[in-house]
Design a protein around this motif. Structure first.
Motif, mmCIF file in Angstrom:
data_model
loop_
_atom_site.group_PDB
_atom_site.id
_atom_site.type_symbol
_atom_site.label_atom_id
_atom_site.label_comp_id
_atom_site.label_asym_id
_atom_site.label_seq_id
_atom_site.Cartn_x
_atom_site.Cartn_y
_atom_site.Cartn_z
ATOM 1 N N PHE A 19 -9.928 12.020 -39.589
ATOM 2 C CA PHE A 19 -8.990 11.101 -38.959
ATOM 3 C C PHE A 19 -9.281 9.641 -39.328
ATOM 4 C CE2 PHE A 19 -8.268 14.694 -35.965
ATOM 5 C CZ PHE A 19 -6.930 14.868 -36.277
ATOM 6 N N SER A 20 -10.543 9.299 -39.529
ATOM 7 C CA SER A 20 -10.876 7.953 -39.995
ATOM 8 C C SER A 20 -10.337 7.709 -41.394
ATOM 9 C CB SER A 20 -12.392 7.741 -39.981
ATOM 10 O OG SER A 20 -12.893 7.828 -38.684
ATOM 11 N N LEU A 21 -10.484 8.706 -42.257
ATOM 12 C CA LEU A 21 -9.953 8.604 -43.618
ATOM 13 C C LEU A 21 -8.433 8.491 -43.603
ATOM 14 C CD1 LEU A 21 -10.692 8.642 -46.630
ATOM 15 C CD2 LEU A 21 -10.415 11.120 -46.553
ATOM 16 N N LEU A 22 -7.793 9.276 -42.767
ATOM 17 C CA LEU A 22 -6.337 9.218 -42.650
ATOM 18 C C LEU A 22 -5.878 7.842 -42.148
ATOM 19 C CD1 LEU A 22 -3.782 10.988 -42.915
ATOM 20 C CD2 LEU A 22 -4.044 11.497 -40.488
ATOM 21 N N LEU A 23 -6.577 7.292 -41.182
ATOM 22 C CA LEU A 23 -6.255 5.958 -40.671
ATOM 23 C C LEU A 23 -6.456 4.900 -41.755
ATOM 24 C CD1 LEU A 23 -5.515 4.179 -38.201
ATOM 25 C CD2 LEU A 23 -7.974 3.971 -37.807
ATOM 26 N N PHE A 24 -7.545 5.004 -42.494
ATOM 27 C CA PHE A 24 -7.827 4.054 -43.574
ATOM 28 C C PHE A 24 -6.733 4.096 -44.647
ATOM 29 C CE2 PHE A 24 -9.722 3.239 -47.762
ATOM 30 C CZ PHE A 24 -10.047 1.910 -47.598
ATOM 31 N N ILE A 25 -6.307 5.273 -45.031
ATOM 32 C CA ILE A 25 -5.246 5.407 -46.045
ATOM 33 C C ILE A 25 -3.946 4.800 -45.543
ATOM 34 C CG2 ILE A 25 -3.785 7.091 -47.239
ATOM 35 C CD1 ILE A 25 -6.289 8.860 -47.490
ATOM 36 N N THR A 26 -3.609 5.027 -44.294
ATOM 37 C CA THR A 26 -2.374 4.485 -43.721
ATOM 38 C C THR A 26 -2.405 2.960 -43.671
ATOM 39 O OG1 THR A 26 -2.170 6.471 -42.363
ATOM 40 C CG2 THR A 26 -0.841 4.576 -41.722
ATOM 41 N N VAL A 27 -3.535 2.405 -43.253
ATOM 42 C CA VAL A 27 -3.653 0.942 -43.178
ATOM 43 C C VAL A 27 -3.583 0.336 -44.580
ATOM 44 C CG1 VAL A 27 -5.275 -0.923 -42.646
ATOM 45 C CG2 VAL A 27 -4.881 0.890 -40.988
ATOM 46 N N GLU A 28 -4.248 0.929 -45.548
ATOM 47 C CA GLU A 28 -4.215 0.418 -46.929
ATOM 48 C C GLU A 28 -2.807 0.492 -47.513
ATOM 49 O OE1 GLU A 28 -5.311 -1.408 -50.265
ATOM 50 O OE2 GLU A 28 -6.601 -1.124 -48.524
ATOM 51 N N GLN A 29 -2.103 1.554 -47.244
ATOM 52 C CA GLN A 29 -0.731 1.690 -47.732
ATOM 53 C C GLN A 29 0.175 0.634 -47.092
ATOM 54 O OE1 GLN A 29 1.020 5.510 -46.950
ATOM 55 N NE2 GLN A 29 2.596 5.226 -48.508
ATOM 56 N N MET A 31 -0.763 -2.346 -45.993
ATOM 57 C CA MET A 31 -1.106 -3.642 -46.573
ATOM 58 C C MET A 31 -0.532 -3.786 -47.983
ATOM 59 S SD MET A 31 -5.014 -4.060 -45.173
ATOM 60 C CE MET A 31 -5.396 -5.330 -46.334
ATOM 61 N N ALA A 32 -0.581 -2.721 -48.773
ATOM 62 C CA ALA A 32 -0.007 -2.768 -50.117
ATOM 63 C C ALA A 32 1.500 -2.971 -50.057
ATOM 64 C CB ALA A 32 -0.343 -1.479 -50.870
ATOM 65 N N GLU A 33 2.135 -2.352 -49.095
ATOM 66 C CA GLU A 33 3.580 -2.508 -48.935
ATOM 67 C C GLU A 33 3.941 -3.939 -48.533
ATOM 68 O OE1 GLU A 33 6.708 -0.310 -46.115
ATOM 69 O OE2 GLU A 33 5.433 1.021 -47.320
ATOM 70 N N TYR A 37 6.316 -6.525 -50.668
ATOM 71 C CA TYR A 37 7.473 -7.227 -50.117
ATOM 72 C C TYR A 37 7.353 -8.736 -50.287
ATOM 73 C CZ TYR A 37 9.288 -2.944 -48.018
ATOM 74 O OH TYR A 37 9.795 -1.701 -47.820
ATOM 75 N N LYS A 38 6.151 -9.271 -50.121
ATOM 76 C CA LYS A 38 5.942 -10.710 -50.294
ATOM 77 C C LYS A 38 6.180 -11.104 -51.750
ATOM 78 C CE LYS A 38 4.698 -14.761 -48.945
ATOM 79 N NZ LYS A 38 5.669 -15.580 -48.267
ATOM 80 N N ASP A 39 5.650 -10.334 -52.692
ATOM 81 C CA ASP A 39 5.865 -10.620 -54.115
ATOM 82 C C ASP A 39 7.345 -10.510 -54.482
ATOM 83 O OD1 ASP A 39 3.170 -11.032 -54.418
ATOM 84 O OD2 ASP A 39 2.772 -9.052 -55.320
ATOM 85 N N THR A 40 8.014 -9.521 -53.927
ATOM 86 C CA THR A 40 9.443 -9.357 -54.186
ATOM 87 C C THR A 40 10.226 -10.542 -53.651
ATOM 88 O OG1 THR A 40 9.209 -6.963 -54.077
ATOM 89 C CG2 THR A 40 11.429 -7.841 -53.834
#
Length: 125
Positions: A19-29, A31-33, A37-40
């Motif tokens: 669940f920690s790994l799943l949370l980390f992946i979600t938060v990283e995704q 932030m990347a999104e 959006y900012k670059d766009t």
């Protein structure tokens, strides 16, 4: 009871890591999104300012009111331009977009002074 000894802790630890790994992946995704959006948004603002500056310069060129150098002021930045006469009835105008976020782009337009319109466009990175 003796068979259950040592089973609960490894399973709990594996579930916690999962669940920690799943949370980390979600938060990283997420932030990347947000970065995407900012670059766009920055790219769209830059393109809009270049298009607006070209239209304003074209209008000033039709009225023979375009100076050699100048700037157009916008909400999130400025567009500076420089005009240079070319042979065969062409004028080259170099547009430099400077946003307040320190990004900078350069676009070059060739205008036909007889037809009073843009005939060629290039963007430099």
């Amino acid at each position: 009871m003796k068979n259950e000894r040592g089973f609960t802790y490894p399973v709990s630890l594996c579930m916690l890591v999962f669940f920690s790994l799943l949370l980390f992946i979600t938060v990283e995704q997420n932030m990347a999104e947000k970065r995407f959006y900012k670059d766009t948004e920055v790219i769209l603002v830059q393109e809009y300012y270049l298009l607006s500056a070209v239209k304003r310069a074209e209008g000033l060129l039709r009225e023979n009111n375009l100076s050699q150098t100048g700037t157009f002021l916008y909400t999130k930045g400025t567009v500076a331009y420089q005009t240079r006469a070319l042979p065969e009835g062409l004028a080259e105008i170099t547009f430099t977009v400077k946003l307040f976020t320190k990004e900078q782009w350069v676009g070059v337009g060739h205008f036909d002074t007889v037809q009073k319109k843009l005939v060629k466009w290039m963007e430099k990175s």
